[in-house]
Design a protein around this motif. Structure first.
Motif, short mmCIF file in Angstrom:
data_model
loop_
_atom_site.label_atom_id
_atom_site.label_comp_id
_atom_site.label_asym_id
_atom_site.label_seq_id
_atom_site.Cartn_x
_atom_site.Cartn_y
_atom_site.Cartn_z
N GLU A 186 0.83 -1.21 0.00
CA GLU A 186 0.00 0.00 0.00
C GLU A 186 0.86 1.26 0.00
O GLU A 186 0.51 2.27 -0.60
CB GLU A 186 -0.93 0.01 1.22
N ALA A 187 2.01 1.18 0.66
CA ALA A 187 2.88 2.35 0.77
C ALA A 187 3.47 2.75 -0.58
O ALA A 187 3.88 3.90 -0.76
CB ALA A 187 4.00 2.07 1.78
N VAL A 188 3.51 1.80 -1.54
CA VAL A 188 4.09 2.09 -2.86
C VAL A 188 3.09 1.77 -3.97
O VAL A 188 3.47 1.60 -5.13
CB VAL A 188 5.39 1.26 -3.07
N SER A 189 1.80 1.73 -3.63
CA SER A 189 0.80 1.27 -4.59
C SER A 189 0.79 2.08 -5.88
O SER A 189 0.56 1.54 -6.96
CB SER A 189 -0.60 1.30 -3.95
N GLY A 190 1.08 3.37 -5.79
CA GLY A 190 1.06 4.21 -6.98
C GLY A 190 2.16 3.89 -7.97
O GLY A 190 2.07 4.27 -9.15
N GLU A 191 3.18 3.17 -7.54
CA GLU A 191 4.30 2.82 -8.41
C GLU A 191 4.22 1.38 -8.92
O GLU A 191 5.08 0.96 -9.70
CB GLU A 191 5.63 3.02 -7.65
N LEU A 192 3.20 0.64 -8.50
CA LEU A 192 3.03 -0.74 -8.95
C LEU A 192 2.37 -0.77 -10.33
O LEU A 192 1.75 0.19 -10.77
CB LEU A 192 2.17 -1.53 -7.96
N SER A 193 2.47 -1.91 -11.01
CA SER A 193 1.80 -2.09 -12.30
C SER A 193 0.28 -2.08 -12.09
O SER A 193 -0.21 -2.28 -10.96
CB SER A 193 2.22 -3.42 -12.93
N GLU A 194 -0.47 -1.91 -13.17
CA GLU A 194 -1.92 -1.86 -13.07
C GLU A 194 -2.47 -3.19 -12.53
O GLU A 194 -3.39 -3.21 -11.70
CB GLU A 194 -2.54 -1.56 -14.45
N ARG A 206 -0.21 -12.71 -5.29
CA ARG A 206 0.01 -12.76 -6.73
C ARG A 206 1.02 -11.71 -7.18
O ARG A 206 1.67 -11.87 -8.20
CB ARG A 206 -1.31 -12.57 -7.48
N ILE A 207 1.16 -10.63 -6.41
CA ILE A 207 2.12 -9.60 -6.78
C ILE A 207 3.53 -10.17 -6.75
O ILE A 207 4.40 -9.77 -7.53
CB ILE A 207 2.00 -8.39 -5.81
N LEU A 208 3.77 -11.12 -5.86
CA LEU A 208 5.10 -11.71 -5.73
C LEU A 208 5.51 -12.46 -6.99
O LEU A 208 6.70 -12.70 -7.22
CB LEU A 208 5.14 -12.65 -4.52
N ASP A 209 4.53 -12.87 -7.81
CA ASP A 209 4.82 -13.60 -9.06
C ASP A 209 4.96 -12.69 -10.26
O ASP A 209 5.23 -13.16 -11.36
CB ASP A 209 3.70 -14.62 -9.35
N SER A 210 4.77 -11.39 -10.07
CA SER A 210 4.75 -10.46 -11.19
C SER A 210 6.09 -10.44 -11.93
O SER A 210 7.15 -10.47 -11.31
CB SER A 210 4.41 -9.05 -10.71
N LYS A 211 6.00 -10.38 -13.25
CA LYS A 211 7.19 -10.26 -14.10
C LYS A 211 7.44 -8.81 -14.50
O LYS A 211 8.42 -8.52 -15.18
CB LYS A 211 7.03 -11.13 -15.35
N ARG A 214 8.28 -2.88 -12.87
CA ARG A 214 7.82 -1.92 -11.86
C ARG A 214 7.56 -2.60 -10.52
O ARG A 214 7.76 -2.01 -9.45
CB ARG A 214 6.56 -1.21 -12.35
N ASP A 215 7.11 -3.86 -10.56
CA ASP A 215 6.81 -4.60 -9.34
C ASP A 215 8.06 -5.24 -8.75
O ASP A 215 8.22 -5.31 -7.53
CB ASP A 215 5.75 -5.67 -9.62
N LYS A 216 8.95 -5.72 -9.62
CA LYS A 216 10.13 -6.42 -9.15
C LYS A 216 10.98 -5.56 -8.22
O LYS A 216 11.63 -6.07 -7.31
CB LYS A 216 10.97 -6.89 -10.35
N ALA A 217 10.96 -4.27 -8.44
CA ALA A 217 11.77 -3.36 -7.61
C ALA A 217 11.33 -3.40 -6.16
O ALA A 217 12.14 -3.13 -5.26
CB ALA A 217 11.64 -1.94 -8.15
N PHE A 218 10.07 -3.75 -5.91
CA PHE A 218 9.56 -3.76 -4.53
C PHE A 218 9.40 -5.17 -3.98
O PHE A 218 9.41 -5.36 -2.75
CB PHE A 218 8.21 -3.03 -4.47
N VAL A 219 9.24 -6.16 -4.84
CA VAL A 219 9.03 -7.53 -4.39
C VAL A 219 10.21 -8.05 -3.57
O VAL A 219 10.04 -8.77 -2.59
CB VAL A 219 8.76 -8.45 -5.60
N ALA A 220 11.43 -7.67 -3.96
CA ALA A 220 12.63 -8.18 -3.28
C ALA A 220 12.63 -7.89 -1.79
O ALA A 220 13.15 -8.68 -0.99
CB ALA A 220 13.88 -7.61 -3.94
N ASP A 221 12.04 -6.77 -1.38
CA ASP A 221 12.06 -6.37 0.03
C ASP A 221 10.73 -6.63 0.73
O ASP A 221 10.52 -6.17 1.87
CB ASP A 221 12.41 -4.88 0.14
N ALA A 222 9.83 -7.33 0.06
CA ALA A 222 8.53 -7.63 0.67
C ALA A 222 8.69 -8.55 1.87
O ALA A 222 9.62 -9.36 1.92
CB ALA A 222 7.61 -8.26 -0.37
N PRO A 223 7.81 -8.45 2.85
CA PRO A 223 7.92 -9.32 4.04
C PRO A 223 7.71 -10.78 3.68
O PRO A 223 6.99 -11.10 2.75
CB PRO A 223 6.79 -8.79 4.96
#
Length: 223
Positions: A186-194, A206-211, A214-223
């Motif tokens: 939620e803190a970076v929702s505006g920078e995620l893919s549609e 499902r976001i964790l599976d995104s290719k 824009r999403d990969k930049a944040f997935v690495a540090d996800a809890p």
């Protein structure tokens, strides 16, 4: 062949000769092994009400949102050619009263349909073998499925297979993880893919599976 003769639809295949014999060998071996493990044969319809798959697989998955062959019949009911087996088996288990046989070991095989980009080894009409254990909560059920699959691979002469086990935890830990993912993204929702913005509150895993980069930049540090 006439110039007007229709060609096979892209993403389908005509199986003949040695390929057909190999296909039959796989099915016959599967049938023999599933009987050894006392899995009962089941046959489900090739098409179901669309909600059977959209509810079971998840409306935010690529299978449901992009890959299903869905159409309205003459009664204006939305139907879908099955993209996988489990949802239809679960529907049959519930609607036919098969719970009385639980734990129930079922096996089936046949064609499945997904509107994917055809490429080597990937078809829009493809075939799967499937085994399920319903109504059993014990981990021994998973072990039995793995043992059966291992024997099937050996009898088919397939070697060099490595098993990787993964878990999403129990219901309590999954709920806590889901809440943590939603708070983080939620803190970076505006920078995620549609797609990921749409999945954020419906299915954040499902976001964790995104290719999408824009999403990969944040997935690495996800809890």
């Amino acid at each position: 062949m006439s110039k007007n003769t229709p060609k096979a639809i892209r993403g389908t295949q005509d199986i003949f000769g040695a390929d057909a014999e190999a296909f039959a060998f796989v099915v016959e071996t599967f049938e023999r092994v599933r009987k050894l493990y006392r899995f009962r044969r089941a046959e489900m319809p090739v098409f179901e009400k669309t909600e059977v798959f959209s509810r079971a697989i998840g409306e935010t998955t690529d299978v449901v949102s992009k890959e299903m062959y869905s159409f309205n019949d003459r009664g204006d009911t939305s139907l879908t050619l099955r993209p996988e087996f489990t949802a239809g088996i679960a529907r049959a288990y519930l609607t036919n009263g098969w719970q009385q046989h639980a734990p129930l070991k079922l096996a089936t095989h046949g064609p499945l349909f997904r509107y994917e980009r055809p490429q080597k080894g990937r078809y829009r009409q493809f075939h799967q073998i499937d085994a399920e254990i319903l109504g059993a909560g014990e981990p021994q059920a998973d072990v039995e499925l793995l043992a059966m699959a291992d024997q099937l691979l050996k009898e088919l002469g397939i070697e060099g297979v490595t098993l990787h086990l993964n878990t999403l935890g129990d219901a309590q830990s999954r709920d806590a993880w889901r809440a943590g993912l939603i708070e983080y993204f939620e803190a970076v929702s505006g920078e995620l893919s549609e797609d990921s913005q749409e999945r954020l509150h419906k299915n954040p895993l499902r976001i964790l599976d995104s290719k999408d980069s824009r999403d990969k930049a944040f997935v690495a540090d996800a809890p």
